[in-house]
Structure formats: structure tokens, C-alpha cells
Scaffold this active site. Sequence first.
Site, PDB file in Angstrom:
ATOM      1  N   PHE A 197     -19.305  34.236  72.428  1.00  0.00           N
ATOM      2  CA  PHE A 197     -20.608  33.599  72.599  1.00  0.00           C
ATOM      3  C   PHE A 197     -21.695  34.589  72.999  1.00  0.00           C
ATOM      4  CE2 PHE A 197     -17.403  30.386  73.819  1.00  0.00           C
ATOM      5  CZ  PHE A 197     -17.616  29.522  72.763  1.00  0.00           C
ATOM      6  N   SER A 198     -21.338  35.845  73.201  1.00  0.00           N
ATOM      7  CA  SER A 198     -22.287  36.813  73.723  1.00  0.00           C
ATOM      8  C   SER A 198     -23.426  37.061  72.758  1.00  0.00           C
ATOM      9  CB  SER A 198     -21.576  38.142  74.019  1.00  0.00           C
ATOM     10  OG  SER A 198     -22.502  39.135  74.392  1.00  0.00           O
TER      11      SER A 198
ATOM     12  N   PRO B  18     -12.969  33.690  77.637  1.00  0.00           N
ATOM     13  CA  PRO B  18     -13.558  34.916  77.078  1.00  0.00           C
ATOM     14  C   PRO B  18     -14.961  34.672  76.550  1.00  0.00           C
ATOM     15  CG  PRO B  18     -11.291  34.719  76.385  1.00  0.00           C
ATOM     16  CD  PRO B  18     -11.618  33.446  77.103  1.00  0.00           C
ATOM     17  N   CYS B  19     -15.886  35.532  76.964  1.00  0.00           N
ATOM     18  CA  CYS B  19     -17.285  35.297  76.646  1.00  0.00           C
ATOM     19  C   CYS B  19     -17.751  36.025  75.389  1.00  0.00           C
ATOM     20  CB  CYS B  19     -18.159  35.726  77.830  1.00  0.00           C
ATOM     21  SG  CYS B  19     -18.025  37.478  78.254  1.00  0.00           S
ATOM     22  N   GLN B  20     -16.950  36.955  74.857  1.00  0.00           N
ATOM     23  CA  GLN B  20     -17.430  37.757  73.743  1.00  0.00           C
ATOM     24  C   GLN B  20     -17.807  36.924  72.530  1.00  0.00           C
ATOM     25  OE1 GLN B  20     -14.706  38.283  75.513  1.00  0.00           O
ATOM     26  NE2 GLN B  20     -14.289  40.459  75.844  1.00  0.00           N
TER      27      GLN B  20
END
Length: 469
Positions: free
Chosen positions: A156-157, A152-154
Site C-alpha cells: 500500500f506504500s 506488511p505495508c509495502q
Amino acid sequence: MSTYISIKDAASFLSVSEQRVRTLCRAGELDAQKSGGSWIVQGESLEKYAAMTASTIAEDHPAYNVPKMSTTKPIALSFFSGAMGLDLGIEKAGFDIRLACEVDKYCRQTIAYNRPNTALLSDISQYNALDIRTAAKLTKQQDIDLIIGGPPCQAFSTAGKRQGFNDDRGNVFLKYIELAIELNPKYIVIENVRGLLSCPLEHRPHDQRGIDFPDLSDDELKGGALNFILNMIIKAGYGYSFNLYNSANFGTPQIRERVFIVCARDGSTPPFLTPTHSEGGEHNLPRWKPLRSCLSNIEKHDHLHFPEKRLKYYRMLSAGQNWRSLPESFKKEAMGKSYYSGGGKTGFLRRLSWNKPSPTLVTHPAMPATDLCHPDVERPLSVQEYMRIQEFPDDWCLAGPLIQRYKQVGNAVPKSLGVAVGKLILKLLRGESVRAIPNFKYSRYKNTSHIDWLSEFGKRKSAAQKKCA
């Protein structure tokens, strides 16, 4: 069901009202036709609609119909698989995607429907290496060629709060690394957003920094999270390389940038991906594909709608324009309070250009600051257009309601970028040479390769040490 059935029987099958079935028939959601003034519904169409809109989560299951060892392609295991955009590219490159691991219920339905023979697991935190091998029907002795995953990238977004590994989603990132290392494949690929390059492992509030506070540790520096990950990889004996790659450089009609970390069990430093296109035809490569190249001959469009107050302004705009092209007397009215905010605001009232790649697809094409309006028609891009831009096959079935289908495609890795990753790994497995293009501009940003990034992180460490001394 291979025949046509009545509205009453279709309603009973779907557990909805007869009026709802008629609405689905009129909207083209079901394959239906009029007979004597009443609708009749094609049975297979009804089963497909039921499978794609079911509210239950697809069950975990092992791999089915595994080919004999003598005919098996290189084996890949996929984690955080989503709607399988990256997997489709890896598969096209020549790999057998033996297992998919995904927790989102709609993505799980999509995977189960389109790739029923692929093993399906849910929450990665619930499994160990033996569980994974058992589901993929791999013995303890069998080598795994590739493990791929985009945690999941959120967390680090750059658009989020940048919580890093203090976020629960960051924890599954570490679980992925640990599990991949335990499975000991020949290659591990980690995909993520650009924010990973600069996210700290631990975030110290700004009011706790300065001369009255201790200096920032390595974990608190920009890039501390990635530094932590790289140390895990090195400790396990893997070599690595990474870069930020623009999907347009690999044949996708979209500007979408993602970090790919490629890790090699033999300790070597893998080469970068080989681009197939360039923005202006540099390096004797074809130019980027424009939006026009992928949006023809689409028979059906499922799409959201813009509110009438926004449509008023879209009618004044042509392909490639945004709010800045409105008559001066309408700009403030159209933008409201956002008119006075900073930034370029290029996503407001944005009509896409036919002659350029699409901007990055988002999970909702009708949000005011990230509009993705069709170049000519007064509507957001449809799900089918999303699929074309992300290079999903037209017959790829997406589960769930409309907004969930947008989300699945909007979160995906474009297929061509997956192909580039798969081809690189395949060449490395075969010991073949990989074409390098010196000084190629892989993305819009600087210091995004492992070479430049390590140099910059070293400078930050040195600065912190000098300050401490």
C-alpha cells in the site's frame, strides 16, 4: 559461560576463525580484554553475540510461565510483530502480550531473546483460531481483550507499485482481518501506512480508463482497499474509527505518520487517541520533543558509513542543512543527475537538526535520497540512535547483521504511539472517559479521519454513478 575464555575456544564456539574473533574484540562486539598480549573473551558476552547473530530461525513455541487468572493483565495478541516496537508500548500501557506472530527470521530471534515467555508463531497464513488460542494458552471460552497488528505495508506504500490486495502481502492483510474476527476479541487494532487511505482494491491500468471503458467500480476507486476492509469489519458487527497519527504528537522525537484503525466488538465508534504533545504548544500541551532530547549518553555506536564522495559535501554542512545549503558552485556537482529531477529533494545530503524531531526513520540511513546524517558527525545515525528515536530500551537486543538491525528498528512503530493505543483501549475496557481535543491536527494531511474519509469516498462513488448514468 560466566568466565573468560581464550580466542581459540571462542572461535570454536562461534565456528569462525580466530582472526574474526580478534576483530570482534577490537570492534567492541565482544566483551574482551588483553591478557599477556592476547585477547580473552567474557563467556556471557560470547553467548549473547551468538544468539543475536545466529542464522537459524527461532522455533515456534507456546507461551511459558503464564500467570494465574486472578493476576492476569488484559490479554493482547500481536501479529506482524517485527522487533516489537508497538508491542512495547502496548505492554507499557498495562497489557500482557501473550503471543507474537512474525515470519522474519531476525525479528523472530529478537522476540525470542527479549521476550522468551511470549508465545512465538511464524507465518500467519499457516494458523487458525484454535492454533492461536492453543499457543497463547487460552481456552475457547477465554475472552481476548486486544488483537494488534501491522500487516506488511509495502503493498500500500505510496513509494511502491500500489498493488493492494493483488500483492501476496495484501493477502496476509485479509488473513489477519479474518483471523482477528474469528478470534472475536473485544478490540482489534490495525496499523498501516498512509497509502492505505487511497489504495484501490483492484488497480485498473490507466490506458484502460476513459469514455471507451466501463466506469471504475468501488473496488477500483481510490480507497477501495480500505472500503473493502471496513465492510468486513462492519459485517462482523464491529464498530470502528481511524485516523492518521503523527508520532511526534505522542511524545516521540520523530515525525512518523501511521494509520490506526480501532475496532470495537460492541459496535461503538471508539474515540481518537489522546495526544500528549503538539508542534507549537497548542492546546496547552508540551511542544514536540527534539532530536536533542534522546541522543545523549550513548556509549557505543554501530553504524554504516557514507562513501568519501558524499563525505566531501557533508563537511560543508551544519546541523539542519541539506544539499541546498551547499555553496552554489558545488550543488550540481553534489547532486549529479538528481539536480534536474522534480520534487523538493530534501532527503539528499541531509544533516538532521538538533532542535526538531527526526524525520521518519527509514530502513537504510545512507541511501542517497533519504540520508539520515548525524547533526555534527560525518556518519549516518547509528543503530543505537535509531533505537533511542524509536524509543526502544537501551538493553533491547537486536538479532542479525547491522543492516538487519537497522531494518528492524526502521520498520517499527514508536513506543509512545503504542502507549497511546494501549491507554485508549485500557480506558475503553474499564469504561473510563477518554479526553478529546477538538480540532487537533493529528497529521500533516487532510481527510484522514474516518469521518472525512467516508465523506470523500462517498463523493467519489457519487461521481462514478453520475458518470455511469
